[in-house]
Design a protein around this motif. Structure first.
Motif, PDB file in Angstrom:
ATOM      1  N   PHE A 120      41.679  48.179  -6.250  1.00  0.00           N
ATOM      2  CA  PHE A 120      41.936  47.083  -5.325  1.00  0.00           C
ATOM      3  C   PHE A 120      43.413  46.677  -5.331  1.00  0.00           C
ATOM      4  O   PHE A 120      43.956  46.277  -4.294  1.00  0.00           O
ATOM      5  N   LEU A 121      44.058  46.762  -6.491  1.00  0.00           N
ATOM      6  CA  LEU A 121      45.468  46.391  -6.561  1.00  0.00           C
ATOM      7  C   LEU A 121      46.330  47.363  -5.760  1.00  0.00           C
ATOM      8  O   LEU A 121      47.314  46.957  -5.129  1.00  0.00           O
ATOM      9  N   LEU A 122      45.972  48.637  -5.777  1.00  0.00           N
ATOM     10  CA  LEU A 122      46.683  49.607  -4.935  1.00  0.00           C
ATOM     11  C   LEU A 122      46.534  49.246  -3.461  1.00  0.00           C
ATOM     12  O   LEU A 122      47.456  49.456  -2.664  1.00  0.00           O
ATOM     13  N   GLY A 123      45.382  48.696  -3.094  1.00  0.00           N
ATOM     14  CA  GLY A 123      45.204  48.212  -1.733  1.00  0.00           C
ATOM     15  C   GLY A 123      46.065  47.005  -1.435  1.00  0.00           C
ATOM     16  O   GLY A 123      46.637  46.892  -0.342  1.00  0.00           O
ATOM     17  N   SER A 124      46.185  46.086  -2.397  1.00  0.00           N
ATOM     18  CA  SER A 124      47.057  44.918  -2.224  1.00  0.00           C
ATOM     19  C   SER A 124      48.512  45.340  -2.059  1.00  0.00           C
ATOM     20  O   SER A 124      49.255  44.765  -1.250  1.00  0.00           O
ATOM     21  N   MET A 125      48.931  46.341  -2.812  1.00  0.00           N
ATOM     22  CA  MET A 125      50.301  46.845  -2.694  1.00  0.00           C
ATOM     23  C   MET A 125      50.535  47.463  -1.326  1.00  0.00           C
ATOM     24  O   MET A 125      51.630  47.340  -0.752  1.00  0.00           O
ATOM     25  N   ALA A 126      49.521  48.132  -0.774  1.00  0.00           N
ATOM     26  CA  ALA A 126      49.645  48.701   0.568  1.00  0.00           C
ATOM     27  C   ALA A 126      49.822  47.597   1.602  1.00  0.00           C
ATOM     28  O   ALA A 126      50.621  47.733   2.548  1.00  0.00           O
ATOM     29  N   CYS A 127      49.086  46.490   1.444  1.00  0.00           N
ATOM     30  CA  CYS A 127      49.233  45.355   2.364  1.00  0.00           C
ATOM     31  C   CYS A 127      50.639  44.765   2.281  1.00  0.00           C
ATOM     32  O   CYS A 127      51.231  44.387   3.307  1.00  0.00           O
ATOM     33  N   ASP A 128      51.178  44.688   1.078  1.00  0.00           N
ATOM     34  CA  ASP A 128      52.537  44.182   0.894  1.00  0.00           C
ATOM     35  C   ASP A 128      53.549  45.078   1.603  1.00  0.00           C
ATOM     36  O   ASP A 128      54.467  44.596   2.275  1.00  0.00           O
ATOM     37  N   HIS A 129      53.381  46.393   1.475  1.00  0.00           N
ATOM     38  CA  HIS A 129      54.281  47.332   2.155  1.00  0.00           C
ATOM     39  C   HIS A 129      54.163  47.196   3.674  1.00  0.00           C
ATOM     40  O   HIS A 129      55.162  47.293   4.392  1.00  0.00           O
ATOM     41  N   TYR A 130      52.946  46.979   4.153  1.00  0.00           N
ATOM     42  CA  TYR A 130      52.731  46.840   5.592  1.00  0.00           C
ATOM     43  C   TYR A 130      53.503  45.642   6.146  1.00  0.00           C
ATOM     44  O   TYR A 130      54.200  45.748   7.165  1.00  0.00           O
ATOM     45  N   VAL A 131      53.398  44.499   5.478  1.00  0.00           N
ATOM     46  CA  VAL A 131      54.084  43.296   5.960  1.00  0.00           C
ATOM     47  C   VAL A 131      55.593  43.480   5.861  1.00  0.00           C
ATOM     48  O   VAL A 131      56.340  43.093   6.774  1.00  0.00           O
ATOM     49  N   THR A 167      33.882  49.936  -4.003  1.00  0.00           N
ATOM     50  CA  THR A 167      35.229  49.793  -4.567  1.00  0.00           C
ATOM     51  C   THR A 167      36.174  50.856  -4.039  1.00  0.00           C
ATOM     52  O   THR A 167      37.273  50.554  -3.550  1.00  0.00           O
ATOM     53  N   LEU A 168      35.760  52.112  -4.110  1.00  0.00           N
ATOM     54  CA  LEU A 168      36.643  53.211  -3.734  1.00  0.00           C
ATOM     55  C   LEU A 168      36.899  53.254  -2.229  1.00  0.00           C
ATOM     56  O   LEU A 168      38.050  53.356  -1.789  1.00  0.00           O
ATOM     57  N   LEU A 169      35.830  53.165  -1.439  1.00  0.00           N
ATOM     58  CA  LEU A 169      35.982  53.299   0.014  1.00  0.00           C
ATOM     59  C   LEU A 169      36.706  52.103   0.623  1.00  0.00           C
ATOM     60  O   LEU A 169      37.501  52.269   1.554  1.00  0.00           O
ATOM     61  N   ARG A 170      36.438  50.908   0.098  1.00  0.00           N
ATOM     62  CA  ARG A 170      37.102  49.727   0.647  1.00  0.00           C
ATOM     63  C   ARG A 170      38.605  49.783   0.408  1.00  0.00           C
ATOM     64  O   ARG A 170      39.402  49.524   1.317  1.00  0.00           O
ATOM     65  N   SER A 171      39.003  50.105  -0.814  1.00  0.00           N
ATOM     66  CA  SER A 171      40.428  50.179  -1.116  1.00  0.00           C
ATOM     67  C   SER A 171      41.093  51.335  -0.375  1.00  0.00           C
ATOM     68  O   SER A 171      42.217  51.199   0.134  1.00  0.00           O
ATOM     69  N   LEU A 172      40.408  52.487  -0.300  1.00  0.00           N
ATOM     70  CA  LEU A 172      40.967  53.616   0.448  1.00  0.00           C
ATOM     71  C   LEU A 172      41.083  53.297   1.933  1.00  0.00           C
ATOM     72  O   LEU A 172      42.039  53.719   2.596  1.00  0.00           O
ATOM     73  N   PHE A 173      40.121  52.556   2.468  1.00  0.00           N
ATOM     74  CA  PHE A 173      40.174  52.158   3.884  1.00  0.00           C
ATOM     75  C   PHE A 173      41.384  51.269   4.137  1.00  0.00           C
ATOM     76  O   PHE A 173      42.114  51.458   5.122  1.00  0.00           O
TER      77      PHE A 173
END
Length: 288
Positions: free
Chosen positions: A113-124, A205-211
């Motif tokens: 999930f943290l890798l997903g949060s980092m992706a959101c940060d990069h997006y913004v 967990t896996l699919l949500r973060s990968l999505f």
């Protein structure tokens, strides 16, 4: 349990690499070096981020959380694995096994999930740079940092609770540390419902973060290509490449471990694959 053909398991015995005594010394030295490098390196980066005010940004906030996870992620399994490699009796209590598995699963999910949060940060940062300081406020960053732990350790608690209700016919684990699939294989009962619960939680967990990661990078890549400055494009690409490499290594090792065929040899995927994502991945994240 008196009417059944099995007795209550009070402890588990790790048999990882037990048939290769000469290899255990080399593995002990290698794992010890990797573990010390992981802990000291990540601690050094966390201290550097905390001390240097230039690093008090959302990107480094998430990075320090990733380093924190890697320290405890590695510390959950590696010290016990090192002890097992030097011990004649590689025993862990029933409660100790489930405690180790609880933190191990919780930290693995937290990293997803943290890798997903980092992706959101990069997006913004790349797609809405003018609104970055507003969107990625301290409150938002705090929640994006806390929510992964809340969801992950809740999922881990549910997994541990459903697995602990099973009865086990054997106490032998063909690994150096806790492993959910290996434990389910020892069940004397029909574990289909338990396996389905684990499958749903792991899939969520896996699919949500990968999505999240996939969707953000579908938007990020065109935005990078539209940047007029070559230096700006290079900086954006370098930031994203390091994150993508971390995601690829982490998810690739998980898929390599859990999608392997059942007829693998005892020394190849069956024992080596879990070592990759439990001991090696934290140091690879540090290097990346």
């Amino acid at each position: 349990m008196a009417g059944n053909n099995f007795t209550e398991v009070m402890f588990f015995i790790f048999h990882g690499f037990a048939n290769h005594p000469k290899l255990q010394v080399s593995l002990f030295m290698m794992f010890l070096f990797i573990y010390l490098f992981t802990v000291l390196g990540n601690l050094g980066l966390i201290l550097l981020i905390r001390i240097n005010s230039q690093f008090h940004t959302p990107m480094y906030f998430f990075l320090s959380n990733l380093e924190f996870i890697d320290i405890f992620y590695s510390s959950t399994v590696t010290p016990k694995a090192l002890v097992n490699l030097q011990s004649i009796q590689k025993i862990i209590s029933f409660v100790g096994y489930f405690v180790q598995m609880y933190f191990f699963v919780g930290l693995v999910c937290s990293e997803c999930f943290l890798l997903g949060s980092m992706a959101c940060d990069h997006y913004v940062a790349i797609c809405n740079p003018l609104l970055y300081s507003v969107v990625m406020s301290q409150e938002v960053c705090r929640w994006l940092g806390v929510i992964p732990y809340m969801i992950s350790f809740t999922n881990s608690l549910v997994s541990i609770c459903v697995i602990s209700t099973l009865a086990f016919c054997d106490a032998s684990i063909n690994h150096l540390f806790c492993n959910t699939t290996a434990l389910l294989a020892l069940s004397c009962m029909d574990a289909f419902n338990t396996e389905m619960v684990i499958f749903v939680l792991a899939g969520f967990t896996l699919l949500r973060s990968l999505f999240i990661i996939t969707v953000t990078y579908i938007a990020i890549i065109p935005a990078i290509l539209q940047i007029q400055s070559a230096a700006g494009r290079q900086k954006a690409f370098s930031t994203c490449v390091s994150h993508i490499m971390g995601v690829t290594v982490f998810y690739g090792s998980l898929l390599f471990t859990y999608l392997q065929p059942d007829n693998t040899s005892s020394l190849t995927q069956a024992q080596v694959a879990p070592v990759i994502y439990t001991i090696v991945i934290p140091v690879l994240n540090l290097l990346i």
